[in-house]
Enzyme design. Structure first.
Site, PDB file in Angstrom:
ATOM      1  N   HIS A   1     -12.395  -2.458  -1.003  1.00 21.08           N
ATOM      2  CA  HIS A   1     -10.717  -2.696  -0.957  1.00 21.08           C
ATOM      3  C   HIS A   1     -10.790  -2.792  -2.892  1.00 21.08           C
ATOM      4  CE1 HIS A   1      -6.656  -3.691   0.068  1.00 21.08           C
ATOM      5  NE2 HIS A   1      -6.607  -3.406  -0.683  1.00 21.08           N
TER       6      HIS A   1
ATOM      7  N   HIS B   1      -8.219  -0.413  -5.882  1.00 20.18           N
ATOM      8  CA  HIS B   1      -7.253   0.913  -6.333  1.00 20.18           C
ATOM      9  C   HIS B   1      -7.185   0.928  -7.770  1.00 20.18           C
ATOM     10  CE1 HIS B   1      -3.917  -0.870  -3.492  1.00 20.18           C
ATOM     11  NE2 HIS B   1      -5.159  -1.681  -3.512  1.00 20.18           N
TER      12      HIS B   1
ATOM     13  N   GLN C   1       2.719   2.367  -1.579  1.00 18.81           N
ATOM     14  CA  GLN C   1       2.715   0.989  -1.950  1.00 18.81           C
ATOM     15  C   GLN C   1       4.108   0.307  -1.704  1.00 18.81           C
ATOM     16  OE1 GLN C   1       0.604  -1.167  -4.651  1.00 18.81           O
ATOM     17  NE2 GLN C   1       2.036  -2.207  -3.143  1.00 18.81           N
TER      18      GLN C   1
ATOM     19  N   HIS D   1      -2.911  -2.485   4.690  1.00 19.72           N
ATOM     20  CA  HIS D   1      -2.422  -4.111   3.930  1.00 19.72           C
ATOM     21  C   HIS D   1      -1.271  -5.101   4.388  1.00 19.72           C
ATOM     22  CE1 HIS D   1      -3.759  -1.998  -0.004  1.00 19.72           C
ATOM     23  NE2 HIS D   1      -3.770  -3.261  -0.568  1.00 19.72           N
TER      24      HIS D   1
ATOM     25  N   GLU E   1      -0.556  -9.775   3.584  1.00 12.76           N
ATOM     26  CA  GLU E   1      -0.898  -9.850   2.820  1.00 12.76           C
ATOM     27  C   GLU E   1       0.223 -11.138   1.531  1.00 12.76           C
ATOM     28  OE1 GLU E   1      -1.772  -7.900  -1.437  1.00 12.76           O
ATOM     29  OE2 GLU E   1      -2.572  -8.984  -2.060  1.00 12.76           O
TER      30      GLU E   1
ATOM     31  N   ASP F   1     -10.016  -5.163  -5.060  1.00 14.74           N
ATOM     32  CA  ASP F   1      -8.565  -5.110  -4.627  1.00 14.74           C
ATOM     33  C   ASP F   1      -8.017  -4.525  -6.431  1.00 14.74           C
ATOM     34  OD1 ASP F   1      -6.210  -4.428  -3.560  1.00 14.74           O
ATOM     35  OD2 ASP F   1      -5.497  -6.584  -4.030  1.00 14.74           O
TER      36      ASP F   1
HETATM   37 FE   FE2 Z   1      -4.247  -3.658  -2.145  1.00 16.27          FE
END
Ligand code: FE2
Length: 420
Positions: free
Chosen positions: A56, A58, A151, A214, A217, A313
């Protein structure tokens, strides 16, 4: 058999073995192989491991820390605001340049399989276009999976009644994203969050894609989209093709609910990804004391037999200004935060960044060290998994597609004076 590369004196599964490679395939593993090859490397008893799997990350935002400003509050939500500004200036070249730099950083430290989310709530899909090009450019030395990740939410920015992000995520999948993403806890209402999960499954079924959401979170113990994801996975039969990333709220659920949920999760068979480096810094920000750790129940999920893997992440972006791309950092943080310090538990944390990650990415038979498998492996200046976690040694060799991709010498310490 005519091997092109032989690695001699490898420590593999606590045995001393030679590994022969022909082209991009492992063709023999045995003590003292009689065959010879044009290139032979004496591994000198170092640990040979399957490559690390970064489950995971970005890549579209990697290496942008401070642009246009630093995240002063350290919260997830300020990070989203900063990224919303930064992505206004994205270009394809900008994304490609930073993504390849981050991938090289990771590969040089032993990671050869990567799942990256890419923000598809930006109208021109610039980041997606860049990462799709990168996936193709790097396929000779690293495997990149791309998740279409909204996002800003799928339904949270209705424009003239049109669910714009809903259209963008489908377009991203048509253009070639490997998996469908989502962020249900960031949608405007609980109902929209549930609707977004159903939409994600609908798209995955329609286009035969993996799912990586996601999910929860947040520290809010009322954020309960994991049960929705789990139910959808069970109802659709997608199960092992589904991953719930983060699920940090699971760390805040009351134990009665957590026990009930764990039963559902075992039936659903979905994968989990924890990102301990960033979630220890992002979560718990509104707590005084006691202050929560902001992690999902990694140890309990593992004990229940569910598949848990690990990721960074972020590497140097609006959410996490640190990060080196070294999975041993991630494993070490998991061991500490999840209190998995028993020998078997530490081995399990190592596996979360290797074999378990491969399972999350649905790599199946293309991963692992065995005769007939693609020749991807790494050598650590270490004796076993525990030693690797404890010392975080140099990855001395990275073998990708049957060829040496990177060699790194361990640092040498030279005392310059006598001391007692
Ligand atoms: Fe993430």
């Amino acid at each position: 058999m005519t091997p092109t590369l032989i690695l001699r004196n490898c420590t593999l599964d606590h045995a001393r073995l030679d590994i022969a490679i022909e082209g991009d395939t492992i063709i023999a593993i045995a003590p003292h192989l009689e065959m010879t090859a044009p290139t032979e490397i004496d591994i000198s008893g170092q640990l040979v491991s399957p490559p690390f799997v970064e489950s995971h990350i970005h890549l579209d935002s990697a290496l942008t820390v401070g642009q246009p400003r630093h995240n002063q509050s350290g919260t997830l939500f300020e990070g989203i605001e900063i990224w919303r500004d930064r992505k206004q200036t994205l270009t394809t070249d900008d994304v490609k340049h930073r993504a390849i730099a981050a991938l090289k950083l990771m590969a040089s430290q032993g990671t050869l399989f990567v799942r990256s989310h890419v923000d598809v709530s930006e109208p021109n899909l610039t980041a997606l276009e860049g990462l799709l090009e990168v996936r193709d450019l790097v396929k000779g030395w690293i495997t990149l999976q791309i998740v279409a990740f909204p996002q800003d939410g799928i339904y949270s920015n209705p424009k003239n009644g049109s669910p714009k992000n809903d259209e963008l995520i489908e377009e991203a999948i048509i253009l070639g994203a490997d998996a469908v993403g989502g962020i249900p806890h960031y949608e405007l209402t609980r109902e929209d969050g549930v609707r977004s999960v159903h939409r994600i499954f609908e798209l995955a079924e329609k286009y035969n894609r993996l799912i990586d959401i996601h999910c929860d979170e947040i520290d809010d113990d009322q954020s309960r989209f994991l049960e929705v994801v789990s139910a959808c996975a069970l109802q659709t039969g997608l199960q092992e093709k589904v991953t719930a990333s983060h699920t940090t709220a699971f760390g805040s659920y009351n134990d009665a609910y957590a026990l009930k949920l764990m039963g559902f999760l075992k039936r659903s068979g979905i994968n989990f990804i924890a990102n301990p480096l960033i979630n220890i810094t992002l979560q718990g920000r509104t707590d005084t004391y006691p202050k929560r750790r902001g992690l999902t129940r990694v140890k309990e999920l593992w004990q229940a037999g569910l598949n848990v893997s690990l990721g960074h992440d972020c590497i140097q972006d609006p959410w996490y200004g640190l990060g080196t791309g070294n999975m041993l950092d991630v494993i070490s943080m998991a061991v500490h935060l999840c209190q998995m310090t028993g020998l078997e538990e530490m081995d399990a944390c190592y596996d979360m960044a290797t074999t378990h990650g491969a399972r999350t990415l649905n790599l199946q038979d293309s991963y692992g060290i065995a005769v007939g498998k693609p020749a991807n492996l790494i050598v650590l200046d270490s004796s076993d998994k525990y030693d690797a976690i404890r010392r975080r040694p140099t990855v001395s060799h990275v073998i990708s597609r049957g060829q040496v991709l990177v060699e790194t010498a361990s640092p040498q310490v030279k005392w310059q004076r006598d001391v007692d």
